[in-house]
Scaffold this active site. Sequence first.
Site, short mmCIF file in Angstrom:
data_model
loop_
_atom_site.label_atom_id
_atom_site.label_comp_id
_atom_site.label_asym_id
_atom_site.label_seq_id
_atom_site.Cartn_x
_atom_site.Cartn_y
_atom_site.Cartn_z
N THR A 10 13.26 19.11 66.57
CA THR A 10 14.11 19.68 65.51
C THR A 10 13.32 20.54 64.53
OG1 THR A 10 13.85 17.67 64.21
CG2 THR A 10 15.79 17.77 65.64
N LEU A 59 8.02 8.35 66.93
CA LEU A 59 6.58 8.12 67.15
C LEU A 59 6.13 6.75 66.65
CD1 LEU A 59 4.77 11.51 66.39
CD2 LEU A 59 5.24 10.48 68.60
N LEU A 80 4.36 17.53 68.97
CA LEU A 80 4.53 18.37 67.78
C LEU A 80 5.07 17.59 66.58
CD1 LEU A 80 6.24 21.52 69.40
CD2 LEU A 80 3.83 20.93 69.30
N ALA A 81 5.54 16.38 66.78
CA ALA A 81 6.18 15.66 65.67
C ALA A 81 5.15 15.28 64.61
CB ALA A 81 6.86 14.40 66.20
N SER A 84 4.78 17.07 58.20
CA SER A 84 3.86 18.21 58.25
C SER A 84 3.63 18.88 56.90
CB SER A 84 4.38 19.23 59.25
OG SER A 84 5.51 19.91 58.72
N SER A 125 -4.52 21.16 63.40
CA SER A 125 -4.20 22.09 62.31
C SER A 125 -5.46 22.64 61.63
CB SER A 125 -3.37 21.33 61.27
OG SER A 125 -3.31 22.04 60.06
N GLU A 127 -5.70 22.92 58.64
CA GLU A 127 -5.91 22.09 57.43
C GLU A 127 -7.09 21.15 57.63
OE1 GLU A 127 -4.33 21.60 54.15
OE2 GLU A 127 -4.00 23.68 54.69
N TYR A 149 -2.62 14.34 54.85
CA TYR A 149 -2.14 14.98 56.08
C TYR A 149 -3.32 15.42 56.94
CZ TYR A 149 -0.44 18.87 58.99
OH TYR A 149 -0.18 19.72 60.06
N HIS A 179 1.60 29.15 60.73
CA HIS A 179 2.49 30.07 61.44
C HIS A 179 3.91 29.85 60.94
CE1 HIS A 179 1.55 26.54 63.88
NE2 HIS A 179 2.82 26.55 64.24
P1 NAP Z 1 8.15 20.78 61.17
O1 NAP Z 1 9.05 21.96 61.16
O2 NAP Z 1 7.89 20.03 59.92
O3 NAP Z 1 8.69 19.77 62.30
C1 NAP Z 1 8.21 18.47 62.43
C2 NAP Z 1 9.03 17.73 63.45
O4 NAP Z 1 8.54 16.38 63.59
C3 NAP Z 1 10.52 17.60 63.11
O5 NAP Z 1 11.25 17.74 64.31
C4 NAP Z 1 10.60 16.17 62.61
O6 NAP Z 1 11.89 15.60 62.73
C5 NAP Z 1 9.64 15.49 63.56
N1 NAP Z 1 9.20 14.16 63.14
C6 NAP Z 1 8.63 13.79 61.97
N2 NAP Z 1 8.34 12.48 61.97
C7 NAP Z 1 8.74 11.99 63.18
C8 NAP Z 1 8.71 10.72 63.80
N3 NAP Z 1 8.20 9.66 63.18
N4 NAP Z 1 9.20 10.59 65.05
C9 NAP Z 1 9.71 11.64 65.70
N5 NAP Z 1 9.78 12.88 65.17
C10 NAP Z 1 9.30 13.05 63.93
O7 NAP Z 1 6.70 21.22 61.75
P2 NAP Z 1 6.28 22.54 62.56
O8 NAP Z 1 5.94 23.61 61.59
O9 NAP Z 1 7.24 22.78 63.64
O10 NAP Z 1 4.88 22.06 63.16
C11 NAP Z 1 4.81 21.39 64.43
C12 NAP Z 1 3.51 20.60 64.51
O11 NAP Z 1 2.40 21.49 64.34
C13 NAP Z 1 3.34 19.53 63.44
O12 NAP Z 1 2.62 18.46 64.02
C14 NAP Z 1 2.49 20.21 62.37
O13 NAP Z 1 1.77 19.23 61.64
C15 NAP Z 1 1.59 21.05 63.24
N6 NAP Z 1 1.07 22.28 62.64
C16 NAP Z 1 1.93 23.16 62.06
C17 NAP Z 1 1.43 24.37 61.55
C18 NAP Z 1 2.34 25.39 60.93
O14 NAP Z 1 1.83 26.29 60.24
N7 NAP Z 1 3.65 25.35 61.17
C19 NAP Z 1 0.05 24.66 61.68
C20 NAP Z 1 -0.76 23.73 62.31
C21 NAP Z 1 -0.25 22.56 62.80
P3 NAP Z 1 13.00 15.70 61.53
O15 NAP Z 1 13.70 17.02 61.76
O16 NAP Z 1 13.85 14.52 61.81
O17 NAP Z 1 12.27 15.66 60.23
O1 F7E Z 2 1.25 26.15 51.37
C1 F7E Z 2 0.39 27.38 47.99
C2 F7E Z 2 -0.12 26.02 48.37
O2 F7E Z 2 2.98 24.48 51.99
C3 F7E Z 2 0.44 27.29 51.52
C4 F7E Z 2 1.79 23.28 57.12
O3 F7E Z 2 2.56 23.82 58.17
O4 F7E Z 2 0.11 24.97 57.33
C5 F7E Z 2 1.03 24.39 56.41
O5 F7E Z 2 0.35 23.82 55.30
C6 F7E Z 2 -0.28 27.59 50.20
C7 F7E Z 2 -0.97 26.37 49.58
O6 F7E Z 2 1.43 25.44 53.75
C8 F7E Z 2 3.64 26.92 46.43
O7 F7E Z 2 -0.83 25.42 47.29
C9 F7E Z 2 1.80 27.99 46.00
O8 F7E Z 2 -2.25 26.75 49.18
O9 F7E Z 2 3.19 26.86 52.84
P1 F7E Z 2 2.33 25.72 52.47
P2 F7E Z 2 0.06 24.62 53.95
O10 F7E Z 2 -0.19 23.64 52.91
O11 F7E Z 2 -1.01 25.65 54.18
C10 F7E Z 2 -0.87 24.08 57.87
C11 F7E Z 2 -1.74 24.85 58.83
C12 F7E Z 2 -0.28 22.85 58.45
O12 F7E Z 2 -0.83 22.26 59.37
C13 F7E Z 2 0.84 22.22 57.68
O13 F7E Z 2 1.58 21.35 58.54
O14 F7E Z 2 0.68 28.01 49.24
N1 F7E Z 2 1.62 27.36 47.18
N2 F7E Z 2 3.02 27.73 45.52
C14 F7E Z 2 2.75 26.70 47.49
N3 F7E Z 2 3.08 25.94 48.55
C15 F7E Z 2 4.32 25.41 48.60
N4 F7E Z 2 4.69 24.68 49.67
N5 F7E Z 2 5.23 25.59 47.56
C16 F7E Z 2 4.93 26.35 46.47
O15 F7E Z 2 5.76 26.50 45.57
#
Ligand code: NAP
Ligand code: F7E
Length: 324
Positions: A10, A59, A80-81, A84, A125, A127, A149, A179
């Site tokens: 989702t 999970l 992917l869950a 996040s 990630s 991060e 995280y 992304h």
């Molecule tokens: P997202 O939009 O936050 O989606 C997270 C998904 O995990 C949702 O479907 C959520 O379900 C599900 N989930 C959370 N807890 C769960 C549990 N206990 N059991 C089963 N499902 C669960 O994240 P995303 O951006 O698609 O990212 C996908 C993965 O890549 C994550 O692991 C994230 O940490 C990692 N990641 C993301 C980025 C990025 O920039 N997007 C970068 C690096 C790594 P609900 O809809 O029910 O909440």
């Molecule tokens: O923040 C700054 C904040 O929450 C980016 C996740 O997908 O990518 C994501 O993590 C930056 C940070 O993403 C606001 O302080 C300023 O420096 O969009 P974000 P994130 O923390 O980089 C990594 C790769 C993952 O793995 C994670 O799952 O933006 N910032 N003002 C803010 N951030 C948020 N959210 N909201 C603000 O108002």
Amino acid sequence: MKTAFITGITGQDGSYLAELLLLKGYKVVAMKRRTSLISTDRVNHLMDNKNFHMVYGNLNDSGCLHRLLIEHKPDEIYNLAAQSHVRVSFETPEETTEFVAMGTLRLLEAFRNTCPKARFYQASSSEMFGDNPEHPQRETTRLTPASPYACAKVYAHNLCRNYRESYGLHISSGILFNHESPRRGETFVTRKITLAAARIKLGLQDKLYLGNLDAKRDWGFAGDYVAAMWMMLQQDTPDDYVVATGETHSVKEFLDAVFEHAELDVNEHVEISERLFRPHEVPLLLGDPSKAEQAMGWKPKVKFSGLAKMMYEADLEFVRKESV
Ligand code: NAP
Ligand code: F7E
């Protein structure tokens, strides 16, 4: 026909990955957890596809994970869950660790015990590099996580390498940098900005509150990044890969790009709120994707300004429809 099992269906990436795998002719078994509100907006358009199967699971639930893998015998597993959201992980550290770290352990155990010939993708990630000032960050850069995280992701990342080496399993981790897309969660900064700009443009909102505008991120397009996930599992040898654009931009630059495109004045509509700062910031992420390019031929197609415009235009359309 190959079968793929996806956790996190989702979410943003789950939806793009499912689309890609269905196009490639896979049967997709997609795990969602039960929520009190329906959470399938991002995949509703796939529900009529006969190769798309949604199943309940969590999970947290080892028995359920074992049962699902025995029942569906996947060729590929994409984990992917996660909880996040980095800032939320400071508020719910135990839940975040439970899903991200222990959840990965549970899924790895189910995989090892039920279908060890399958291939496994782990969503690692950028991060994990945390506040390490060394950049650009690559596969060998030291991990210095700066949030609950990121600490949990480091545990899961190390565990995947350990299971790969200990048991000879085909496990690859993608170290994905930020992304985004029109399907990005609304509380991540890019989507928060594009959605607010669209609402301001249509007269539905006046102010946008943000935290640290100086943080820099390497932002790419989720559609490009899920292709890298699939490519990793097509390699003969499992490995870890950085997936990034190789460009970094500040939050302020993203804000300016969107507001300029929307012909809005940042000074009139944007305010800084201390509440939105994090206990510990990751100041600069910049990835070096050369290994992914050389080994798999992966390259991002969408870059920074194209991404900002794509997201703003999609949100303008979304808000228009929503407000009719
Ligand atoms: P997202 O939009 O936050 O989606 C997270 C998904 O995990 C949702 O479907 C959520 O379900 C599900 N989930 C959370 N807890 C769960 C549990 N206990 N059991 C089963 N499902 C669960 O994240 P995303 O951006 O698609 O990212 C996908 C993965 O890549 C994550 O692991 C994230 O940490 C990692 N990641 C993301 C980025 C990025 O920039 N997007 C970068 C690096 C790594 P609900 O809809 O029910 O909440
Ligand atoms: O923040 C700054 C904040 O929450 C980016 C996740 O997908 O990518 C994501 O993590 C930056 C940070 O993403 C606001 O302080 C300023 O420096 O969009 P974000 P994130 O923390 O980089 C990594 C790769 C993952 O793995 C994670 O799952 O933006 N910032 N003002 C803010 N951030 C948020 N959210 N909201 C603000 O108002």
